[in-house]
Structure formats: C-alpha cells, structure tokens
Design a protein around this motif. Structure first.
Motif, PDB file in Angstrom:
ATOM      1  N   MET A 125       0.662  -1.066   0.002  1.00  0.00           N
ATOM      2  CA  MET A 125      -0.040  -0.082  -0.023  1.00  0.00           C
ATOM      3  C   MET A 125       0.854   1.268   0.092  1.00  0.00           C
ATOM      4  O   MET A 125       1.867   1.375   0.793  1.00  0.00           O
ATOM      5  CB  MET A 125      -0.980   0.264   1.348  1.00  0.00           C
ATOM      6  CG  MET A 125      -1.821   1.225   1.288  1.00  0.00           C
ATOM      7  SD  MET A 125      -2.841   1.134   2.928  1.00  0.00           S
ATOM      8  CE  MET A 125      -4.323   0.508   2.023  1.00  0.00           C
ATOM      9  N   ASP A 126       0.632   2.166  -0.704  1.00  0.00           N
ATOM     10  CA  ASP A 126       1.231   3.384  -0.840  1.00  0.00           C
ATOM     11  C   ASP A 126       0.939   4.245   0.320  1.00  0.00           C
ATOM     12  O   ASP A 126      -0.271   4.122   0.994  1.00  0.00           O
ATOM     13  CB  ASP A 126       0.800   4.125  -2.047  1.00  0.00           C
ATOM     14  CG  ASP A 126       1.362   3.540  -3.398  1.00  0.00           C
ATOM     15  OD1 ASP A 126       2.386   2.918  -3.403  1.00  0.00           O
ATOM     16  OD2 ASP A 126       0.547   3.735  -4.356  1.00  0.00           O
ATOM     17  N   ARG A 127       2.089   5.275   0.743  1.00  0.00           N
ATOM     18  CA  ARG A 127       1.603   6.097   1.675  1.00  0.00           C
ATOM     19  C   ARG A 127       1.849   7.618   1.354  1.00  0.00           C
ATOM     20  O   ARG A 127       3.007   7.915   0.351  1.00  0.00           O
ATOM     21  CB  ARG A 127       2.378   5.634   3.134  1.00  0.00           C
ATOM     22  CG  ARG A 127       3.361   5.247   3.226  1.00  0.00           C
ATOM     23  CD  ARG A 127       4.061   5.134   4.916  1.00  0.00           C
ATOM     24  NE  ARG A 127       4.911   6.187   5.020  1.00  0.00           N
ATOM     25  CZ  ARG A 127       5.783   6.175   5.730  1.00  0.00           C
ATOM     26  NH1 ARG A 127       5.993   5.389   6.407  1.00  0.00           N
ATOM     27  NH2 ARG A 127       6.348   7.482   5.951  1.00  0.00           N
ATOM     28  N   ALA A 128       1.209   8.641   1.909  1.00  0.00           N
ATOM     29  CA  ALA A 128       1.338   9.877   1.735  1.00  0.00           C
ATOM     30  C   ALA A 128       2.641  10.170   2.279  1.00  0.00           C
ATOM     31  O   ALA A 128       3.070  10.035   3.404  1.00  0.00           O
ATOM     32  CB  ALA A 128       0.476  10.851   2.001  1.00  0.00           C
ATOM     33  N   GLU A 129       3.462  11.251   1.649  1.00  0.00           N
ATOM     34  CA  GLU A 129       4.800  11.887   2.265  1.00  0.00           C
ATOM     35  C   GLU A 129       4.700  13.270   2.216  1.00  0.00           C
ATOM     36  O   GLU A 129       4.311  13.863   1.168  1.00  0.00           O
ATOM     37  CB  GLU A 129       5.978  11.223   1.396  1.00  0.00           C
ATOM     38  CG  GLU A 129       7.160  11.896   1.858  1.00  0.00           C
ATOM     39  CD  GLU A 129       8.304  11.334   0.616  1.00  0.00           C
ATOM     40  OE1 GLU A 129       9.394  11.998   0.669  1.00  0.00           O
ATOM     41  OE2 GLU A 129       8.148  10.501  -0.072  1.00  0.00           O
TER      42      GLU A 129
END
Length: 86
Positions: A1-5
């Motif tokens: 899963m991608d995560r916001a940065e």
C-alpha cells in the motif's frame, strides 16, 4: 500500500490554485491569506515563494515566462518570475 509523504512543510494559511508549469518544471500555488506565490521543483526538491502586496485571487503562466496575477484589491499585474530564480 502507498503512503503519503510530506514534501514541503510550507505552513500556508490558505494554499490553493495548484498548477504544474512544464516550462519551468515547477508546481506553483498561492497562499491566499499569506499573500505569497509559492513554487516547488520536484527534480531538485527545492522550493520558494514570492511575497505579494495583496491576496492573490488567481494566476496564470505567460508564454514568455512569468505570470499574470489578479489580486483581491487591484487589477492584473505581470510578475516576471522567470528572472527570479529563488
């Protein structure tokens, strides 16, 4: 899963009007209540802002560089940002 940065902690008061400008390789936006025109350059991860004399209502890139800017209390003006490498 991608995560916001978080890329830039610019702490805008009311940031909006995001624009990708392919001519200079920057993302531009306005901090309306902060009276600033901001930019972020993904390639170098550098950023900066230009102080404005009034709240920026809208802005658009000019064909030959810089921007046309409309302010809350006055008419359009030209900002030659192409010559201001911040």
């Amino acid at each position: 899963m991608d995560r916001a940065e978080l890329l830039l902690d610019c702490r805008n008061q009311h940031g909006e009007g995001i624009l990708w400008n392919a001519a200079d390789g920057r993302v531009w936006w306005t901090d309306i209540h902060g009276k600033r025109l901001w930019w972020y350059e993904p390639q170098s991860r550098s950023s900066g802002s230009i102080a404005m004399s009034d709240r920026v209502c809208c802005f658009a890139p000019r064909r030959n560089g810089g921007f046309i800017v409309a302010f809350a209390r006055r008419s359009l003006t030209s900002i030659p940002t192409a010559t201001k490498r911040l």
